[in-house]
Design an enzyme around this catalytic site. Structure first.
Site, PDB file in Angstrom:
ATOM      1  N   ASP A 152      18.280   8.373  26.021  1.00  0.00           N
ATOM      2  CA  ASP A 152      18.944   9.487  25.324  1.00  0.00           C
ATOM      3  C   ASP A 152      20.397   9.091  25.077  1.00  0.00           C
ATOM      4  O   ASP A 152      21.326   9.821  25.406  1.00  0.00           O
ATOM      5  CB  ASP A 152      18.856  10.763  26.168  1.00  0.00           C
ATOM      6  CG  ASP A 152      19.283  12.010  25.379  1.00  0.00           C
ATOM      7  OD1 ASP A 152      19.271  11.961  24.136  1.00  0.00           O
ATOM      8  OD2 ASP A 152      19.627  13.026  26.017  1.00  0.00           O
ATOM      9  N   LEU A 153      20.568   7.936  24.467  1.00  0.00           N
ATOM     10  CA  LEU A 153      21.881   7.300  24.403  1.00  0.00           C
ATOM     11  C   LEU A 153      22.645   7.755  23.161  1.00  0.00           C
ATOM     12  O   LEU A 153      22.761   7.032  22.181  1.00  0.00           O
ATOM     13  CB  LEU A 153      21.724   5.777  24.418  1.00  0.00           C
ATOM     14  CG  LEU A 153      23.007   4.979  24.690  1.00  0.00           C
ATOM     15  CD1 LEU A 153      23.561   5.318  26.058  1.00  0.00           C
ATOM     16  CD2 LEU A 153      22.734   3.490  24.576  1.00  0.00           C
TER      17      LEU A 153
END
Length: 277
Positions: free
Chosen positions: A189-190
């Site tokens: 979830d960068l």
């Protein structure tokens, strides 16, 4: 979730807690800043996935990735070191590029495939750990994994025309994605909100949703709602040909997650990505 008791917090951190306030962010979990009797601080994350997140942070830390230290974990609570927010210093993005590449290049555990040892979730949106009939985290067919465990998840909740377009794309993935890329450790979830410029201006990775898969998944997310800062791309290194198309495919899943979490305002983003493919 209600705030934990003072006695429980004191037991976890080893001294009385003299203050507690909610931190910004935390769309999918509750985050509290604890002030301790000696004037220091800790961060408490409250939620059903506390143990899972602790395992993810520890897995990332073993590769040298810059993450907050896990200090204590209980079934519904995670205690982390507090990293005071700062601003990016020159070279910070470049260092992040090198360390993210090192995390992606780290050898996977023996027997590890695509996915993760256990299911996770973005709030009410599930993140499956693998494929039906296979042990969690052992998938070996990457295009099938990305289709079935990502793009087609929750498709029944989408408007019919959109669902049909995604189903058609899923059938094409064997011709568009590598069959068996390295099962790299992914943050999962960068985006910019999960990058914390902490002490000394270094970038730290927070709030992971780890899985193993094509390293380009993290890069796609990092470029979905913005661009990394100067030096990141050069220090991360080159990508195989065709990365532009793969990036759009990998961006489609977080766009679908946003559509399911936050509503129709994200439908245009999903349709734009599909149009580009």
């Amino acid at each position: 979730m209600s705030d934990p008791s003072s006695a429980l917090l004191a037991d976890l951190v080893g001294q009385p807690v003299t203050g507690m306030r909610q931190l910004q962010g935390g769309d999918l979990s509750e985050v509290r800043l604890l002030t301790l009797a000696d004037g220091s601080h800790r961060v408490a994350k409250l939620g059903s996935h506390a143990r899972a997140e602790a395992g993810m942070l520890e897995a990332m830390a073993r590769t040298g990735a810059p993450v907050p230290k896990v200090l204590e974990v209980r079934p519904l609570m995670l205690i982390l070191e507090h990293l005071p927010e700062s601003h990016a210093l020159p070279g910070a993005w470049g260092r992040l590029g090198r360390r993210l590449r090192a995390m992606h290049d780290a050898p996977p555990p023996e027997g590890a495939g695509y996915g993760w040892p256990e299911d996770y979730a973005f709030g009410p949106v599930p993140i499956p750990c693998g494929l039906p009939g296979e042990a969690p985290g052992t998938a070996t067919d990457w295009p099938r994994f990305w289709a079935e465990a990502r793009l087609l998840q929750g498709i029944e909740t989408l408007p019919m025309p959109l669902a049909r377009r995604i189903e058609a794309l899923a059938q094409r993935l064997p011709d568009m994605l590598p069959a068996a890329p390295r099962p790299s450790l992914l943050h999962g979830d960068l985006w910019a909100g999960n990058l914390l410029f902490g002490p000394s201006g270094n970038v730290h990775l927070i709030d992971p949703a780890c899985a193993r898969g094509d390293a380009e998944v993290d890069l796609a997310m990092l470029h979905l709602f913005g661009q990394p800062g100067p030096g990141f791309t050069a220090n991360y290194g080159s990508l195989p040909p065709g990365w532009g198309t793969r990036r759009v495919i990998y961006q489609l899943w977080p766009a679908l997650v946003h559509l399911r979490l936050f509503g129709p305002s994200y439908r245009t983003l999903v349709e734009d990505l599909l149009d580009r493919l």
